[in-house]
Scaffold this active site. Structure first.
Site, PDB file in Angstrom:
ATOM      1  N   GLY A  50       0.772  -1.243   0.000  1.00 53.19           N
ATOM      2  CA  GLY A  50       0.000   0.000   0.000  1.00 53.19           C
ATOM      3  C   GLY A  50       0.803   1.294   0.000  1.00 53.19           C
ATOM      4  CD1 TRP A  52       4.280   2.979  -5.087  1.00 57.06           C
ATOM      5  CD2 TRP A  52       3.221   2.975  -7.074  1.00 57.06           C
ATOM      6  NE1 TRP A  52       5.232   2.897  -6.077  1.00 57.06           N
ATOM      7  CE2 TRP A  52       4.615   2.890  -7.298  1.00 57.06           C
ATOM      8  CE3 TRP A  52       2.359   2.983  -8.175  1.00 57.06           C
ATOM      9  CZ2 TRP A  52       5.157   2.817  -8.581  1.00 57.06           C
ATOM     10  CZ3 TRP A  52       2.897   2.913  -9.453  1.00 57.06           C
ATOM     11  CH2 TRP A  52       4.279   2.839  -9.648  1.00 57.06           C
ATOM     12  CG  ASP A  70      -2.016  -6.828  -4.725  1.00 58.78           C
ATOM     13  OD1 ASP A  70      -1.066  -6.033  -4.883  1.00 58.78           O
ATOM     14  OD2 ASP A  70      -1.887  -8.068  -4.856  1.00 58.78           O
ATOM     15  CG  ASP A  88      -5.661 -12.174 -11.251  1.00 64.39           C
ATOM     16  OD1 ASP A  88      -5.285 -11.438 -12.195  1.00 64.39           O
ATOM     17  OD2 ASP A  88      -5.068 -13.198 -10.912  1.00 64.39           O
ATOM     18  CG  ASP A 111       5.169  -0.791  -7.948  1.00 66.50           C
ATOM     19  OD1 ASP A 111       6.056  -0.796  -8.827  1.00 66.50           O
ATOM     20  OD2 ASP A 111       5.427  -0.803  -6.724  1.00 66.50           O
ATOM     21  CE  LYS A 151       7.331  -3.283 -10.041  1.00 69.86           C
ATOM     22  NZ  LYS A 151       8.198  -2.857  -8.945  1.00 69.86           N
TER      23      LYS A 151
END
Ligand SMILES: C[S@@+](CC[C@H](N)C(=O)[O-])C[C@H]1O[C@@H](n2cnc3c(N)ncnc32)[C@H](O)[C@@H]1O
Length: 198
Positions: A50, A52, A70, A88, A111, A151
């Site tokens: 958590g 970010w 997440d 997901d 990320d 990312k």
């Protein structure tokens, strides 16, 4: 082995109450590209634990909302402007669920990363699928003038991903924050303004 600077960001995060050292990467990305603004609706993919989400929640203020997604458990936040969704990102109904419930998204950040196996080509390939999924979601849920930060693990699929990002966004930039370990292959892609949007 950890370097001095890894230790520096780890300690800094602990001291500042951030859940992960990754918070500093988002802070740097935002300093560079200035995409997090008051009152926005932000979707954070691969949000656990958590770090970010905490940064985004602060930047957008009380009137904004962060949807933290997440497949792993996320500890509830004390911030009132965060909603946690245990899901997901490959769930086919995700985009519809988000836009039907909350409307279009101002900023999509990701990320996402797999559990590292140590086999680089495998990790790179799985992470590239996560990036491609994030780009696909961007097309479905972002406002035309929205922003995207994601990312990437650099490797054989990176050029294809950049090409796809350039087909998706008018502006595409790559950036390696100082808080990202030098030896890590990770780099961040920033995109803004969906192509084909008005
Ligand atoms: C590096 S961590 C994210 C750290 C986070 N940004 C922070 O600041 O605390 C990567 C996350 O991606 C998540 N992830 C990987 N694959 C996913 C998927 N298919 N759906 C949802 N989350 C996923 C993992 O569970 C993990 O929590």
């Amino acid at each position: 082995m950890n370097t001095l600077s890894d230790d520096f960001y780890y300690k800094k995060a602990k001291y500042s109450g951030f859940r992960s050292r990754a918070s500093y990467k988002l802070l740097e990305l935002n300093d560079k590209f200035k995409f997090l603004k008051r009152n926005q609706f932000v979707v954070d993919l691969g949000a656990a634990p958590g770090g970010w989400t905490q940064v985004a929640a602060k930047k957008i203020g009380k009137e904004g909302t962060v949807l933290a997604i997440d497949k792993a458990y996320i500890e509830p936040f004390k911030e009132n402007n965060v909603i946690i969704l245990h899901a997901d990102i490959f769930n086919a109904k995700l985009a519809t669920e988000i836009t039907k419930t909350y409307g279009l998204v101002d900023v999509l950040i990701s990320d996402c990363a797999p559990n590292i196996s140590g086999q680089y080509s495998k990790d790179h390939s799985i992470q590239s699928m996560l990036v491609q999924r994030a780009l696909e979601l961007a097309k479905d849920i972002l406002r035309n003038d929205g922003s995207f930060a994601c990312k990437l693990f650099q490797g054989s699929e990176t050029q294809d991903i950049i090409k796809e990002a350039k087909e998706t966004f008018v502006v595409v930039k790559l950036y390696k924050p100082k808080a990202s370990r030098k030896r890590s292959s990770e780099i961040y892609l920033f995109g803004s303004q969906l192509k084909g949007g008005e």
